[in-house]
Design a protein around this motif. Structure first.
Motif, mmCIF file in Angstrom:
data_model
loop_
_atom_site.group_PDB
_atom_site.id
_atom_site.type_symbol
_atom_site.label_atom_id
_atom_site.label_comp_id
_atom_site.label_asym_id
_atom_site.label_seq_id
_atom_site.Cartn_x
_atom_site.Cartn_y
_atom_site.Cartn_z
ATOM 1 N N ALA A 190 -6.060 -14.924 5.829
ATOM 2 C CA ALA A 190 -5.447 -14.817 4.499
ATOM 3 C C ALA A 190 -4.236 -13.880 4.540
ATOM 4 N N PRO A 191 -3.021 -14.436 4.657
ATOM 5 C CA PRO A 191 -1.832 -13.581 4.575
ATOM 6 C C PRO A 191 -1.780 -12.943 3.180
ATOM 7 N N THR A 192 -1.671 -11.620 3.129
ATOM 8 C CA THR A 192 -1.767 -10.882 1.871
ATOM 9 C C THR A 192 -0.763 -9.736 1.859
ATOM 10 N N PRO A 193 -0.017 -9.569 0.765
ATOM 11 C CA PRO A 193 0.842 -8.377 0.691
ATOM 12 C C PRO A 193 -0.018 -7.119 0.785
ATOM 13 N N TYR A 194 0.484 -6.112 1.478
ATOM 14 C CA TYR A 194 -0.255 -4.869 1.659
ATOM 15 C C TYR A 194 -0.774 -4.329 0.332
ATOM 16 N N ASN A 195 0.070 -4.335 -0.687
ATOM 17 C CA ASN A 195 -0.313 -3.760 -1.976
ATOM 18 C C ASN A 195 -1.306 -4.632 -2.759
ATOM 19 N N GLU A 196 -1.740 -5.756 -2.189
ATOM 20 C CA GLU A 196 -2.751 -6.600 -2.826
ATOM 21 C C GLU A 196 -4.064 -6.646 -2.030
ATOM 22 N N ILE A 197 -4.154 -5.815 -0.971
ATOM 23 C CA ILE A 197 -5.408 -5.731 -0.206
ATOM 24 C C ILE A 197 -6.492 -5.206 -1.149
ATOM 25 N N THR A 198 -7.662 -5.791 -1.079
ATOM 26 C CA THR A 198 -8.746 -5.431 -2.006
ATOM 27 C C THR A 198 -9.753 -4.472 -1.381
ATOM 28 N N ALA A 199 -10.515 -3.843 -2.254
ATOM 29 C CA ALA A 199 -11.604 -2.975 -1.804
ATOM 30 C C ALA A 199 -12.630 -3.787 -1.011
ATOM 31 N N GLU A 200 -12.830 -5.027 -1.388
ATOM 32 C CA GLU A 200 -13.775 -5.897 -0.678
ATOM 33 C C GLU A 200 -13.317 -6.102 0.766
ATOM 34 N N PHE A 201 -12.012 -6.352 0.966
ATOM 35 C CA PHE A 201 -11.511 -6.531 2.330
ATOM 36 C C PHE A 201 -11.690 -5.243 3.131
ATOM 37 N N ALA A 202 -11.370 -4.097 2.525
ATOM 38 C CA ALA A 202 -11.532 -2.811 3.211
ATOM 39 C C ALA A 202 -12.991 -2.622 3.639
ATOM 40 N N ARG A 203 -13.916 -3.012 2.778
ATOM 41 C CA ARG A 203 -15.336 -2.885 3.104
ATOM 42 C C ARG A 203 -15.708 -3.784 4.288
ATOM 43 N N GLU A 214 -14.289 0.018 8.671
ATOM 44 C CA GLU A 214 -13.909 1.270 9.322
ATOM 45 C C GLU A 214 -14.035 2.459 8.373
ATOM 46 N N GLY A 215 -14.217 3.654 8.955
ATOM 47 C CA GLY A 215 -14.293 4.874 8.157
ATOM 48 C C GLY A 215 -15.403 4.794 7.131
ATOM 49 N N ASP A 216 -15.085 5.214 5.891
ATOM 50 C CA ASP A 216 -16.099 5.147 4.823
ATOM 51 C C ASP A 216 -16.081 3.798 4.101
ATOM 52 N N LYS A 217 -15.303 2.864 4.629
ATOM 53 C CA LYS A 217 -15.189 1.486 4.125
ATOM 54 C C LYS A 217 -14.512 1.383 2.753
ATOM 55 N N SER A 218 -13.885 2.467 2.304
ATOM 56 C CA SER A 218 -13.204 2.450 1.001
ATOM 57 C C SER A 218 -11.769 1.945 1.141
ATOM 58 N N LEU A 219 -11.232 1.445 0.037
ATOM 59 C CA LEU A 219 -9.835 1.011 0.020
ATOM 60 C C LEU A 219 -8.916 2.204 0.253
ATOM 61 N N GLU A 220 -9.266 3.351 -0.282
ATOM 62 C CA GLU A 220 -8.444 4.560 -0.095
ATOM 63 C C GLU A 220 -8.333 4.916 1.393
#
Length: 158
Positions: A97-110, A114-120
């Motif tokens: 899924a090509p996605t603009p960086y500023n549209e990456i979701t918390a679900e994708f981060a999870r 990696e890390g604490d799996k948060s979007l932050e």
């Protein structure tokens, strides 16, 4: 371990996988690689893949274009290694899924795991990573740059 032994570990893992999965559609050994640009993160990510926690990765479209590499597609298989090239797992791409960086979701981060799996956390480490990879070329990270969000499943582990 020598480079030849590392190469052999990739070949042996692939041979073992094919022997146990003769129905696998891909017979030729796929590309092997490690995640990240440093030993600590590469080894951690390899372990997350082995454990089935890391199920996605986010490479910039810029990187694919700069390196003249084909974009991943559903069904692609790869051998994941640690920093030293020791084979750890085989993954198969399930979605791209090509996605603009500023549209990456918390679900994708999870899902990336990696890390604490948060979007932050995801944003912090990925801005740093994309900045590092672009800097030698005099290019800059932007919030709207396209990220290739590749989802995968671990189909074999060492």
């Amino acid at each position: 371990m020598t480079k030849d032994n590392n190469k052999k570990s990739v070949e042996l893992l692939w041979e073992k996988f094919l022997k146990e999965n003769p129905e696998n559609k891909l017979k030729e050994k796929p590309i092997s690689f490690y995640f990240c640009d440093n030993e600590k993160d590469a080894n951690e990510c390899a372990e997350l893949v082995v454990k089935g926690i890391k199920q996605a990765t986010a490479t910039s479209l810029w990187w694919y274009e700069k390196n003249n590499e084909n974009l991943p597609k559903e069904g692609d298989q790869y051998i994941i290694t640690d920093w030293n090239g020791n084979a750890k797992a085989i993954i198969e791409t399930t979605k791209v899924a090509p996605t603009p960086y500023n549209e990456i979701t918390a679900e994708f981060a999870r899902i990336e795991g990696e890390g604490d799996k948060s979007l932050e956390y995801w944003k912090k480490v990925h801005i740093a990573y994309y900045t590092r990879e672009m800097e030698p070329y005099g290019e800059k990270f932007t919030e709207d740059m396209i990220i290739i969000c590749e989802h995968f499943k671990t189909i074999y582990r060492k």
